[in-house]
Enzyme design. Structure first.
Site, PDB file in Angstrom:
ATOM      1  N   LYS A  54      39.468  30.964  46.920  1.00  8.55           N
ATOM      2  CA  LYS A  54      39.271  30.300  45.636  1.00  8.55           C
ATOM      3  C   LYS A  54      39.556  28.806  45.748  1.00  8.55           C
ATOM      4  CE  LYS A  54      40.925  30.151  40.829  1.00  8.55           C
ATOM      5  NZ  LYS A  54      41.816  30.745  39.822  1.00  8.55           N
ATOM      6  N   LYS A 109      44.016  30.267  47.774  1.00  2.00           N
ATOM      7  CA  LYS A 109      43.449  29.328  46.807  1.00  2.00           C
ATOM      8  C   LYS A 109      43.953  27.934  47.153  1.00  2.00           C
ATOM      9  CE  LYS A 109      43.950  28.428  41.788  1.00  2.00           C
ATOM     10  NZ  LYS A 109      44.474  28.970  40.516  1.00  2.00           N
ATOM     11  N   ASP A 147      48.004  34.262  39.978  1.00  2.00           N
ATOM     12  CA  ASP A 147      47.856  33.111  40.879  1.00  2.00           C
ATOM     13  C   ASP A 147      49.239  32.501  41.097  1.00  2.00           C
ATOM     14  OD1 ASP A 147      45.228  33.789  40.343  1.00  2.00           O
ATOM     15  OD2 ASP A 147      44.549  31.714  40.090  1.00  2.00           O
TER      16      ASP A 147
END
Lengths: 332, 776
Positions: free
Chosen positions: A268, A232, A169
């Site tokens: 996400k 995300k 991430d």
């Protein structure tokens, strides 16, 4: 390791599905980026009315909550994380809900989607999840601010992959969005993607720091063009994290990208989703805007730490008919 | 299905709202209803069944109101009205507040009842209809509280007959009853025969609130009952429904001296520019045309998309349509419920059957029964009947445009004018286009936003009058003072002649030119002593046609700045003052009195007054629950035809002309019939005062002959009459043709020397509400 590598003992993890091609990215298309529009008032209206338009009850609600669990990136990102703490979290990831409750709803062996930690906790997590098929995700690139030297951010990705993280991430440089340096953002994301190798990369936009929904839309497109496997919302450390309006903008960008390239990019939302009801609303939003294919852990994750606890209580209520208490469920 | 199976399919599953409490309420009432008259329910009698359109099951038996029932309801309202008005605003406010609170306490009962009876999704009745209905009572509790202070000199009409449709049964009831009661009126309301249950439940709440008997009366039945209410001895009729029925009501009430407001049909444009947030614009269409199954008078039913993005936009729209969920209206997960009645469903199907263009039906399951799939018909041109006719169902028609100017032209190419939406992220485009759309309500980057603080109502054949906001109160009040009957004034006759130094030829004044009458006839004009003072042309219907055409052409005046219009009016005043003696002498000679100088002075003063108002009769920003603004803009009506008073031939003429043109209208004025020469002298003043040609057109001739022609003219937006001839009835009747606004004197006199207040300014403008949500 990829998201679709096998198994757990039950065959539930991962969910049987066609393996989708990864997003190879594309040339930066500034015409497309500049044409992105996001009308805040209209988007907020859609987001505000959605919970009233979609509702799931009884067995459907239980199934949806189980689905939410399968999409959770169970997360700990604290300065005081230790191998012991991470091991405890991983135990929860393997058995997110009491076995008797999972048996009652016919989903024994249900696990979360992944465990998400800082770099130094990758090794303990990988060890604790040995044989489960649950991937370890690591936040990277100078998380959460992303302001460490660029070569160190790249190196951090490499080391995390080396340590066994299947998913990385990354955080984008918010300053490149805020100054309109889309080429710079694209180049940076390209480099991060390359550094990830086989590991999947989730691009954290830190939407709470991008100022406008239009910037969110544009940053989403640029990151997808540069090869992000997931986009995300947040690090969880901004003052505003995942919201429904931001999600709507990002989901529409994903849809747009899919319509033009045929590529499925995952989504996400992270931070601030702590109630079972909110999880259902997010799933409904994804179902409405992108379709059922996105309701799988290879294309959808919740970045959450306390959501699971509320879902456990709701599932016990579903099974027993009585409202539950938190201490009836194991800590993570 | 097991949890494990659903875990794979991720279907929504049923999420039904329980109907138990609402059905129990119906049963408790005996499942048979009479009317609510004079504070009590009458015994149920012969009538009809009310059905749940989603299932066809009978919910209750309702009573068809007889003539005697309507008479007794009107009599009860009449008895109650003086006491209700005398209670005072704050006293009435308490009752309105109690009703709002009671509706809030019983919100779910009302919502479920509405959905059972009407077929609309519970999401809408629960989240939109019932909260808006409550809000209307709260808002008007406040209006009652403030009435005496804020509306000095205005009083209730008296007894209001109110007829509401089946698409928003309780909400439309609230829109009608709340302002009426706030202002001190009493009401006799008829809900639609398909959807009477929430009105009857509301009657029960009135009883619980201790509302004085007779203040609210509810009679049930079909159109025949509506006709009885229209024919009854009421002081005002308020109707929401079809344009066809609205027109019949206009005709039926013509000449009776009662007030009328109509909220009718629409074919509202939904304009999408290429720089819009297209996904949001698609989502907006869901709220525009698939809200309440498209059975919405202001539904954005006519999509106009900029050509370059049309294909992409329609593709997104079709994909969105496929996601709509049709089914049990009580299911909380349903977007589109049942059509209100099989009759309506058949009507929609028949209209779509003959459609040209490309018909797309949403690819979603359609349940058996009274359901109709969301439908898009694209590739249509304005000439297609479906682009013109209201479908009143979940059917969207679409066409394209190239430029903002063409978008406006296409949007306005309709007999209706209820609502419009414009979507663009460019503030210049959006704010330029919005007020140019001919509609009473315009939404920028949004649709179907409503609030009690913002007026709602139409232009053109969508009706007249506003509901909500301060302007909505005008529909339920009248000036307190009543004037004396107006004595018809005949033209002086005689045969005395005297040579004039130089003959003067009065002509008609059309399009900025002095023109001879089409018919080539003139009539002799005599002074009070019967001496011949000149000749006035006799205008005929063709002169009316020419004058209206000239007025239509002078559109630049409506677009001119208010400052410029003020300057021109001041200049007219200046030039009239310069010819004071000449005008005074002419007036004295015609009247045989020595009041001419005073009349000229008053006329100059009036010109100055309206010059002053030109840039001060402002719109307002309304406090609606929204991040953004709702602008209540004052827009000119357009072309106004007016019959000027016989008395005060100069002052009356100026008093009519000045407010109309100050507000940006163009006018066709028919001069005082017996004393036309003050008006014909006046065009020389206009000519020297920079009034653009066509802004003021002056006709002379027979009021009785010209009034029906003006009133029936389809290109005239409003018609006023201050004539002493008995013309109010014929004007109101003829105005039904295009449902133009009419303002007639009903044979009552007006003191032209008295300060006119804002009545003329109100009549000369339409309140357009422009909703502008924003957000960086």
């Amino acid at each position: 390791m990829t998201l679709t590598t096998s198994q757990g003992s039950t065959g539930l993890q991962p969910v049987p599905q066609t393996e989708l091609p990864r997003n190879p990215g594309m040339e930066l298309d500034m015409g497309w980026v500049r044409a992105a529009r996001a009308n805040r008032s209209a988007i907020e209206r859609r987001a505000a009315t959605l919970p009233g338009r979609r509702s799931v009850k009884k067995a459907h609600q239980a199934a949806w909550l189980a689905r939410a669990i399968s999409c959770i990136d169970l997360t700990t990102l604290a300065g005081d994380d230790t191998p012991g703490r991470v091991a405890r979290l991983c135990a929860k990831a393997r058995q997110p809900v009491r076995a008797d409750l999972l048996d009652a709803i016919g989903l024994p062996g249900l696990t979360v989607g992944a465990v998400c930690v800082y770099h130094d906790m990758i090794a303990p997590a990988v060890a604790a999840l040995q044989g489960t098929g649950i991937p370890v995700a690591a936040v990277s690139t100078g998380f959460p601010a992303g302001l460490s030297p660029f070569h160190l951010r790249l190196a951090e990705i490499g080391e995390s992959v080396q340590a066994g993280a299947a998913e990385i991430d990354i955080v984008i440089s918010r300053r490149k969005v805020l100054t309109g340096d889309w080429q710079g953002l694209y180049d940076e994301m390209r480099a991060f993607r390359a550094a990830c190798g086989e590991a999947h990369v989730k691009a954290i936009l830190a939407t709470g720091e991008l100022g406008t929904l239009q910037n969110v839309a544009r940053a989403s497109l640029v990151c997808m063009m540069a090869g992000a496997d997931f986009i995300k919302t947040s690090t969880g450390k901004e003052s505003v994290n995942a919201t429904l309006p931001v999600s709507l903008v990002m989901l529409r960008a994903i849809r747009d990208y899919h319509e033009r390239t045929g590529i499925h990019v995952g989504y996400k939302p992270a931070g601030g989703i702590s109630k079972a009801k909110d999880a259902v609303t997010y799933l409904a939003l994804v179902k409405e805007e992108l379709g059922d294919r996105w309701l799988r852990p290879d294309l959808f994750r919740f970045g959450a730490s306390s959501l699971l606890g509320d879902i456990e209580r709701q599932l016990e209520h579903h099974v027993t008919g009585a409202y539950s208490a938190s201490w009836r469920h194991a800590m993570g | 299905m097991s949890v494990k199976e659903i875990f794979e399919t991720m279907e929504y599953g049923p999420a039904p709202e329980s109907a138990g409490d609402a059905l129990a309420w119906i049963t408790d009432q005996g499942a048979r209803f009479g009317h609510f008259i004079d504070g009590a329910f009458t015994a149920p009698s012969e009538g009809f069944e009310s059905r749940n359109p989603a299932t066809g099951e009978v919910l209750a038996e309702l009573t068809q109101a007889s003539q005697a029932d309507v008479d007794s309801a009107v009599a009860a309202a009449r008895r109650a009205q003086p006491g209700w008005a005398a209670l005072g605003g704050p006293g009435r406010a308490r009752y309105l507040y109690a009703l709002a609170r009671l509706m809030q306490k019983h919100a779910r009962l009302l919502a479920v009842l509405e959905t059972l009876d009407n077929g609309k999704p519970i999401r809408e009745s629960r989240d939109i209809d019932i909260p808006l209905a409550q809000r209307h009572f709260y808002y008007h509790a406040g209006m009652a509280q403030l009435m005496e202070e804020e509306l000095p000199g205005r009083v209730a009409h008296g007894v209001c007959g109110q007829i509401v449709p089946w698409n928003f049964p309780l909400l439309m009831l609230a829109w009608k009853i709340a302002p009426a009661l706030a202002m001190g009126n009493t009401v006799v309301l008829k809900p639609a025969e398909w959807t009477s249950l929430t009105a009857l439940c509301f009657a029960d709440l009135c009883r619980q609130a201790g509302l004085p008997a007779g203040v609210v009366n509810i009679v049930t039945g079909d159109g025949a009952v509506g006709e009885r209410i229209v024919a009854a001895e009421v002081d005002k009729i308020a109707f929401t429904g079809s344009t066809e029925v609205g027109r019949r009501i206009r005709t039926a009430t013509a000449g009776r001296g009662i007030a009328l407001t109509l909220e009718l049909g629409g074919k509202s444009p939904y304009v999408v520019f290429e720089d819009a947030d297209l996904d949001s614009a698609v989502e907006g269409l869901v709220d525009a045309i698939w809200f309440n199954q498209g059975q919405v008078c202001c539904a954005g039913s006519r999509l106009l998309v900029q050509e370059g993005i049309s294909e992409s936009f329609l593709a997104r729209l079709r994909a969105r349509m496929d996601k709509l969920r049709l089914g049990d209206p009580l299911d909380k997960c349903i977007d589109v419920g049942a059509i209100v009645d099989p009759v309506q469903k058949d009507r929609i199907a028949a209209l779509v059957e003959g459609a040209g263009g490309e018909v797309y039906r949403a690819d979603c399951p359609v349940p058996e029964g009274c359901f109709y799939p969301p439908t898009l018909i694209s590739g249509l041109s304005p000439a297609d009947p479906l682009m013109q006719e209201e479908i009143f169902g979940p059917v969207l028609v679409a066409s394209t445009f190239r430029t903002p100017a063409e978008a406006i032209a296409l949007a306005n190419d309709t007999r209706y004018g209820l609502a419009a939406s414009v979507w663009s992220e460019n503030i210049n485009t959006a704010l330029d286009v919005a007020p140019k759309l001919e509609a009473g309500v315009i939404w920028v980057n949004g649709t179907n936003m409503f609030d009690a603080a913002a007026g709602f109502g139409g232009l053109r054949e969508s009706g007249f009058g506003r509901e909500g906001g301060w302007e909505g109160l005008m529909a339920y009040t009248r000036p307190a003072e009543t004037s004396a009957p107006l004595v018809p004034r005949a033209a002086p006759q005689g045969d005395a002649v005297e040579p004039q130094a130089v003959d003067r030829t009065a002509k008609l004044y059309i399009g900025g030119k002095q023109v001879r009458p089409d018919g080539g006839y003139a009539r002799n004009v005599h002074d009070a002593q019967g001496r011949l003072v000149g000749q006035a042309p006799i205008a005929n219907r063709k002169d009316v046609r020419n004058a209206v055409e000239a007025a239509r052409g002078a559109a630049g005046w409506s677009a001119a700045t208010a400052h410029l219009r003020a300057q021109v009016l001041y200049y007219v005043g200046e030039n009239l003052a310069a010819r004071r003696e000449e005008f005074a002498a002419r007036l004295d000679r015609m009247s045989g009195e020595a009041t001419g100088a005073a009349e000229v002075d008053a006329a100059v003063d009036r010109l100055f007054t309206y010059a002053a108002w030109a840039d001060k009769f402002d719109g307002q920003v309304r406090s609606v629950p929204l991040r953004g603004v709702a602008l209540a803009m004052r827009a000119p009506c357009g072309v106004i035809g007016a019959l000027c008073p016989e008395e005060a031939p100069l002052l009356g003429f100026v008093s009519v002309m000045a407010p109309a043109i100050a507000m940006g209208n163009r006018v066709v004025l028919v001069a005082s019939e017996p004393h036309p020469l003050a008006a014909t002298d006046f065009y020389q003043v206009l000519e020297t005062s920079d009034v653009p040609g066509g802004v003021v057109n002056i006709l002379t001739g027979s009021h009785a002959e010209l009034a029906p022609v003006l009133a029936a003219h389809m290109d005239v937006e409003a018609v006023w009459s201050f004539s002493s001839a008995d013309l109010s009835g014929v004007i109101e009747r003829e105005a039904a043709g295009n449902l133009k606004r009419s303002w007639v004197n009903d044979g009552r006199a007006r003191d032209w020397h008295a300060a006119p207040g804002r009545a003329f300014l109100d009549a000369a403008t339409e309140v357009k509400t422009v909703w502008i949500p924003y957000g960086a």
